[in-house]
Design a protein around this motif. Structure first.
Motif, PDB file in Angstrom:
ATOM      1  N   ILE A 236      32.424   7.459 -30.203  1.00 55.01           N
ATOM      2  CA  ILE A 236      31.174   6.706 -30.044  1.00 55.01           C
ATOM      3  C   ILE A 236      31.458   5.210 -30.149  1.00 55.01           C
ATOM      4  O   ILE A 236      30.922   4.402 -29.377  1.00 55.01           O
ATOM      5  N   ALA A 237      32.311   4.829 -31.098  1.00 58.27           N
ATOM      6  CA  ALA A 237      32.678   3.415 -31.235  1.00 58.27           C
ATOM      7  C   ALA A 237      33.341   2.910 -29.962  1.00 58.27           C
ATOM      8  O   ALA A 237      33.053   1.806 -29.487  1.00 58.27           O
ATOM      9  N   ARG A 238      34.228   3.721 -29.404  1.00 58.81           N
ATOM     10  CA  ARG A 238      34.923   3.313 -28.176  1.00 58.81           C
ATOM     11  C   ARG A 238      33.943   3.208 -27.007  1.00 58.81           C
ATOM     12  O   ARG A 238      34.073   2.327 -26.156  1.00 58.81           O
ATOM     13  N   GLN A 239      32.958   4.089 -26.967  1.00 56.45           N
ATOM     14  CA  GLN A 239      31.980   4.019 -25.881  1.00 56.45           C
ATOM     15  C   GLN A 239      31.202   2.705 -25.917  1.00 56.45           C
ATOM     16  O   GLN A 239      30.840   2.147 -24.878  1.00 56.45           O
ATOM     17  N   HIS A 240      30.978   2.201 -27.117  1.00 55.44           N
ATOM     18  CA  HIS A 240      30.274   0.924 -27.268  1.00 55.44           C
ATOM     19  C   HIS A 240      31.214  -0.272 -27.127  1.00 55.44           C
ATOM     20  O   HIS A 240      30.793  -1.405 -27.342  1.00 55.44           O
ATOM     21  N   ASN A 241      32.496  -0.020 -26.766  1.00 49.97           N
ATOM     22  CA  ASN A 241      33.482  -1.090 -26.639  1.00 49.97           C
ATOM     23  C   ASN A 241      33.579  -1.912 -27.926  1.00 49.97           C
ATOM     24  O   ASN A 241      33.587  -3.153 -27.900  1.00 49.97           O
ATOM     25  N   ALA A 242      33.657  -1.220 -29.053  1.00 46.57           N
ATOM     26  CA  ALA A 242      33.637  -1.893 -30.342  1.00 46.57           C
ATOM     27  C   ALA A 242      34.892  -2.720 -30.557  1.00 46.57           C
ATOM     28  O   ALA A 242      36.000  -2.323 -30.186  1.00 46.57           O
ATOM     29  N   ASP A 243      34.711  -3.882 -31.179  1.00 44.36           N
ATOM     30  CA  ASP A 243      35.823  -4.731 -31.584  1.00 44.36           C
ATOM     31  C   ASP A 243      36.273  -4.415 -33.005  1.00 44.36           C
ATOM     32  O   ASP A 243      37.365  -4.828 -33.411  1.00 44.36           O
ATOM     33  N   MET A 244      35.437  -3.706 -33.762  1.00 39.71           N
ATOM     34  CA  MET A 244      35.761  -3.329 -35.129  1.00 39.71           C
ATOM     35  C   MET A 244      34.985  -2.067 -35.474  1.00 39.71           C
ATOM     36  O   MET A 244      33.840  -1.902 -35.054  1.00 39.71           O
ATOM     37  N   SER A 357      40.122  -0.738 -37.635  1.00 38.74           N
ATOM     38  CA  SER A 357      39.205   0.145 -38.366  1.00 38.74           C
ATOM     39  C   SER A 357      39.436   0.026 -39.863  1.00 38.74           C
ATOM     40  O   SER A 357      40.579   0.029 -40.331  1.00 38.74           O
ATOM     41  N   ILE A 358      38.339  -0.054 -40.611  1.00 38.58           N
ATOM     42  CA  ILE A 358      38.420  -0.065 -42.069  1.00 38.58           C
ATOM     43  C   ILE A 358      37.396   0.901 -42.635  1.00 38.58           C
ATOM     44  O   ILE A 358      36.391   1.223 -41.989  1.00 38.58           O
ATOM     45  N   LEU A 359      37.675   1.393 -43.824  1.00 41.87           N
ATOM     46  CA  LEU A 359      36.753   2.271 -44.545  1.00 41.87           C
ATOM     47  C   LEU A 359      36.413   1.603 -45.867  1.00 41.87           C
ATOM     48  O   LEU A 359      37.307   1.257 -46.638  1.00 41.87           O
ATOM     49  N   VAL A 360      35.128   1.393 -46.111  1.00 43.57           N
ATOM     50  CA  VAL A 360      34.660   0.722 -47.322  1.00 43.57           C
ATOM     51  C   VAL A 360      34.068   1.757 -48.274  1.00 43.57           C
ATOM     52  O   VAL A 360      33.078   2.429 -47.943  1.00 43.57           O
ATOM     53  N   GLU A 361      34.688   1.915 -49.435  1.00 48.01           N
ATOM     54  CA  GLU A 361      34.122   2.724 -50.512  1.00 48.01           C
ATOM     55  C   GLU A 361      33.290   1.777 -51.363  1.00 48.01           C
ATOM     56  O   GLU A 361      33.820   0.933 -52.075  1.00 48.01           O
ATOM     57  N   THR A 362      31.975   1.889 -51.292  1.00 48.72           N
ATOM     58  CA  THR A 362      31.082   0.917 -51.914  1.00 48.72           C
ATOM     59  C   THR A 362      31.016   1.035 -53.427  1.00 48.72           C
ATOM     60  O   THR A 362      30.411   0.188 -54.097  1.00 48.72           O
ATOM     61  N   GLY A 363      31.604   2.075 -53.993  1.00 48.82           N
ATOM     62  CA  GLY A 363      31.592   2.286 -55.435  1.00 48.82           C
ATOM     63  C   GLY A 363      31.715   3.773 -55.715  1.00 48.82           C
ATOM     64  O   GLY A 363      31.747   4.596 -54.796  1.00 48.82           O
ATOM     65  N   PHE A 364      31.786   4.121 -56.991  1.00 44.85           N
ATOM     66  CA  PHE A 364      31.887   5.523 -57.388  1.00 44.85           C
ATOM     67  C   PHE A 364      30.504   6.068 -57.712  1.00 44.85           C
ATOM     68  O   PHE A 364      29.919   5.732 -58.746  1.00 44.85           O
TER      69      PHE A 364
END
Length: 473
Positions: A236-244, A357-364
């Motif tokens: 889906i990200a690639r379909q939107h031509n995502a930069d990030m 691509s990054i993954l953000v763990e916002t907290g526990f």
């Protein structure tokens, strides 16, 4: 005589075993269908039958009219299905009746053809045994909804998919992935907080902030409470031509004392395994590699394909680490950090070879204190703003070619406001200079520092970005 006696003894034992099995089967209780839940996603509908115990099933389709028949052995329906939200789904109704013997036949009446898929799930921390039926649309989804990329068309890099007319004017696109969803609640935290709900709220806030910034556009991978397979999220990200690509989660651990936010990029081992997988996919390889400089390999040279793909993965991983450190620094201003540097792991959603691509763990969410914060709108908005600030800073320093931000930077019109950095444990002056792409000398001068020694809690002024001085010590 002895042989006859042995034969009779064996037959007696077999008869006893058969009688015991028959007795046990008579005590097996039917698996009650306690409830039926339904989710609508952009290209499929998911039905979940909550069962009181495990049950076997078979599924087949019928036409004229379109129906799906599900036979569930040793089951009975006790749920009320009259209030299922069927609007905007291919389902016209659901009916059930006992089969001859001990089974149940469930019939799904359809308004159009679908591609069904069914499977069972064992109990987890929130639900018991479940039978899941996915109904995939055959008709093309609405243009306003995310659609999967064609499997044989995987451009690399995405700048090759932009038209010449868009040069210097297109927006920077950030794909925002709220983890889990639908049948997958993610981690269940203190007080019943559910990860899927927390991260969707943060994702929506992040999209609003990105959309409000000229030259940027946010695209939600998951727009509601439904499940999307992991590889489909990057499609889906690639379909939107995502930069990030930014995937948002809320961590959990067996010890409730674990706390702090984290940012992850793909590990080197994960990148290597993904390169091997893509190269092994002979059907897609020429299209994937063909995006690099417009060179088409036509599956002729495995070595060249490997080299080009490895270069792309290396560049993408480098950009991911750079952006991740910028986001981590920003998140550290509003939340305690679990680690002071970007961590690396083989998360499936980080394995795109052409999108940083990054993954953000916002907290526990398993930590009582952090769970109480994560469910509040004020903290969700603060976390979204921190991620946005980090992404904005990264793209102002590294705007993709052909974007409006790149054109503004090239012409000297990109405004750069004053910035501050609060020193955290593990920070060094050289690392801070690298994050903001300023020279060590300018960072020292802006803060009247005679040495590179800094202390935790110290607030540093960050000067306007400039080219880094190579090999500076």
């Amino acid at each position: 005589m002895i042989r006859t006696s042995v034969r009779k003894g064996r037959l007696a034992r077999l008869g006893a075993v058969a009688a015991l099995l028959g007795l046990l089967s008579s005590f097996v209780q039917a698996a009650d269908i306690k409830s039926v839940r339904l989710w609508r996603a952009p290209d499929n509908t998911r039905l979940v039958f909550d069962l009181s115990g495990p049950a076997e099933h078979t599924l087949f389709t019928l036409s004229n009219p379109e129906r799906i028949v599900i036979d569930i052995s040793n089951a009975r329906l006790v749920a009320d299905t009259s209030e299922l939200p069927l609007e905007n789904t291919p389902l016209r109704g659901l009916r059930a009746a006992p089969r001859d013997g001990d089974g149940l036949r469930v019939v799904l009446d359809l308004s159009e053809q679908v591609n069904p898929k069914s499977f069972v799930l064992p109990p987890n921390q929130q639900y018991g045994d479940r039978l899941v039926v996915d109904l995939y649309d055959q008709t093309r989804p609405s243009a306003s909804l995310p659609q999967p990329a064609a499997p044989s068309a995987t451009p690399l890099p995405q700048t090759s998919t932009r038209s010449a007319a868009e040069a210097g004017s297109r927006d920077i696109v950030v794909a925002i992935d709220a983890g889990h969803g639908g049948e997958d609640p993610g981690a269940i935290g203190y007080g019943g907080a559910r990860e899927k709900e927390v991260v969707l709220a943060i994702a929506r806030d992040l999209k609003r902030l990105i959309d409000a910034e000229p030259g940027f556009r946010g695209e939600l991978v998951r727009t509601g409470d439904y499940f999307i397979p992991l590889r489909r999220r990057t499609e889906i990200a690639r379909q939107h031509n995502a930069d990030m690509f930014v995937s948002i989660h809320a961590d959990a651990f067996t010890r409730s004392s674990a706390n702090g936010a984290s940012v992850f990029a793909l590990s080197d081992r994960g990148a290597t395994s993904e390169t091997a997988r893509l190269l092994a996919d002979r059907e897609n390889r020429s299209d994937l590699i063909g995006g690099v400089g417009g060179v088409s390999l036509d599956n002729k040279d495995q070595v060249l394909a490997s080299v080009l793909l490895d270069l792309s993965m290396t560049a993408t991983l480098s950009a991911s680490l750079d952006a991740g450190q910028q986001v981590l620094s920003s998140v550290g201003q509003v939340n305690r950090l679990h680690k002071s540097r970007v961590e690396q792991a083989g998360f499936m959603v980080l394995k795109s070879p052409d999108i940083p691509s990054i993954l953000v763990e916002t907290g526990f969410i398993s930590n009582p204190g952090e769970a109480r914060k994560l469910v509040t709108r004020s903290h969700q908005q603060a976390m979204a703003r921190a991620i946005y600030t980090g992404l904005r800073g990264y793209f102002h320093r590294n705007p993709p070619p052909g974007t409006r931000i790149a054109a503004l930077k090239a012409s000297g019109q990109l405004a750069q406001g004053p910035r501050e950095h609060t020193v955290r444990r593990g920070d060094s002056l050289s690392m801070i200079a690298n994050i903001y792409q300023v020279s060590l000398a300018s960072l020292r001068a802006a803060n009247d520092l005679s040495t590179d020694q800094i202390r935790v809690g110290q607030v540093l002024k960050v000067p306007a970005s400039s080219m880094l001085v190579q090999n500076e010590r």
